[in-house]
Design an enzyme around this catalytic site. Structure first.
Site, PDB file in Angstrom:
ATOM      1  CG  HIS A 136      -2.065  -0.967   1.089  1.00 30.76           C
ATOM      2  ND1 HIS A 136      -3.070  -0.825   0.173  1.00 30.76           N
ATOM      3  CD2 HIS A 136      -2.332  -2.109   1.781  1.00 30.76           C
ATOM      4  CE1 HIS A 136      -3.926  -1.824   0.289  1.00 30.76           C
ATOM      5  NE2 HIS A 136      -3.490  -2.629   1.253  1.00 30.76           N
ATOM      6  CG  ASP A 166      -2.268   5.052  -3.197  1.00 30.76           C
ATOM      7  OD1 ASP A 166      -1.366   4.238  -3.466  1.00 30.76           O
ATOM      8  OD2 ASP A 166      -3.185   4.802  -2.390  1.00 30.76           O
TER       9      ASP A 166
END
Length: 385
Positions: A136, A166
């Protein structure tokens, strides 16, 4: 909305988005915001978010229809490939090898559509020792050095939500790569694969700091440098009501204006002497604690002192500057960021609200020229509400 009706500089560009999480849907949203005709392929029954979210608030799904296809069904896969035949761009955010196993990898797609730009979004990249490892944002930014640099002296690294990895190092680099490859393909007639990895993009975002490190001008000790709260004139300060101010007058003239407005010109220690920084920080902290955030904002905002209130996401849309620019807008009952950047001749605009998975299967497939949608629905290759 049909392709011809879409506004924006990417009008006429067709994109097939293989639904995923995080940066890939952000890239799909951005391409749609800019006018591309994006069709999103969701897999029936597959979770699209790690937390429940009302469909109208799932902003990363805005601006494009959702088609639910069973990619393990022969007709579902054939339909997806027929969409690829009609596309300029494919975007996918699977773990390496998943698209290939589904029959939708770049080799299969480029064999059918040689001018196709195939954008791949992962955290670790398509190769390397960690390529097949789950991950992540927090882990991706950790190994690049970026996470280590964020935080206060003597404290732990501070997680910058998932903006740096991200969306900054991931989705935006994917879109830049896709658009660059699309521009090249228009000249060469040949497509290519864009391997966008969050670790690569985050490292690239860090170019300024990495350069300072190599020159010996940036310390690995967190919170001791010019731009990481080490300098007292580039930091946040609490006000009397528990609010916060962002203070950043780096240039001498702007710093002088801050001291003038705070009536500290004759009492502030030399800011060029790091040995004086603790006392300067204490002076500024004591001063800012004497008034509320809004009182300081009234005095300082709009001056060259470079001080702004720290607003929450709930407060930000009402800020006079953002309101005047329409930075946040209300669309279909939900306050959300407007498309960015802005264009003088082909302005982008918000179109359709977020679609639930499969909500547009019938209409979107028909709009892309797929025949006999009823048969696909009857066979289970496609799913509609």
């Amino acid at each position: 909305m049909t392709q011809a009706a879409r506004p924006g500089p990417l009008a006429g560009v067709r994109v097939v988005e293989l639904a995923g999480l995080g940066p890939a849907p952000f890239a799909g949203m951005l391409l749609a915001d800019l006018g591309a005709d994006v069709i999103r392929i969701d897999r029936p029954g597959e979770a699209t978010l790690p937390v429940p979210l009302p469909p109208e608030s799932d902003l990363l799904r805005r601006g494009r229809p959702s088609v639910a296809l069973d990619l393990k069904h022969p007709d579902g896969l054939a339909t997806a490939l027929a969409l690829v035949d009609r596309a300029d761009v494919v975007v996918e955010g699977y773990r390496p090898g998943v698209a290939e196993r589904l029959g939708l990898g770049p080799d299969a797609c480029l064999a059918r559509n040689p001018a196709l730009v195939y954008g791949r979004m992962t955290g670790w990249g398509q190769d390397g020792p960690l390529a097949q490892t789950a991950g992540h944002d927090i882990g991706y930014v950790a190994i690049t050095g970026a996470l280590h640099a964020i935080g206060r002296a003597g404290g732990p690294p501070q997680v910058p939500v998932n903006l740096v990895g991200d969306f900054g190092g991931g989705a935006l680099y994917l879109v830049v790569g896709v658009l660059a490859a699309l521009l090249e393909s228009r000249a060469s007639g040949r497509g290519q694969v864009v391997d966008a990895a969050i670790v690569d993009g985050t490292a690239h975002l860090s170019s300024l700091v990495v350069g300072l490190v190599s020159a010996g001008l940036w310390s690995d000790r967190r919170g001791t440098n010019l731009l990481d709260t080490g300098a007292p004139f580039y930091d946040v300060y609490e006000t009397s009501d528990g609010g916060w101010l962002a203070v950043g007058p780096l240039e001498p003239a702007f710093y002088a204006e801050l001291l003038r407005l705070l009536d500290l010109t004759d009492t502030a220690p030399d800011r060029l002497d790091p040995a004086q920084w603790p006392s300067l920080r204490s002076l500024l902290a004591d001063t800012f604690r004497t008034r509320t955030r809004d009182e300081w904002t009234e005095l300082l905002e709009g001056t060259d002192a470079c001080v702004e209130p720290v607003l929450s996401y709930a407060e930000a849309p009402a800020h006079p500057h953002l309101a005047a620019r329409g930075t946040y807008v209300e669309h279909h009952g939900v306050v959300q960021p407007a498309p960015a950047p802005r264009f003088s001749r082909t302005p982008a605009s918000l179109t359709t609200p977020p679609s639930s998975p499969g909500a547009d299967t019938r209409s979107a497939l028909a709009a892309w020229g797929i025949d006999d949608v009823d048969a696909l629905l009857a066979s289970g290759a496609a799913v509609a509400p």
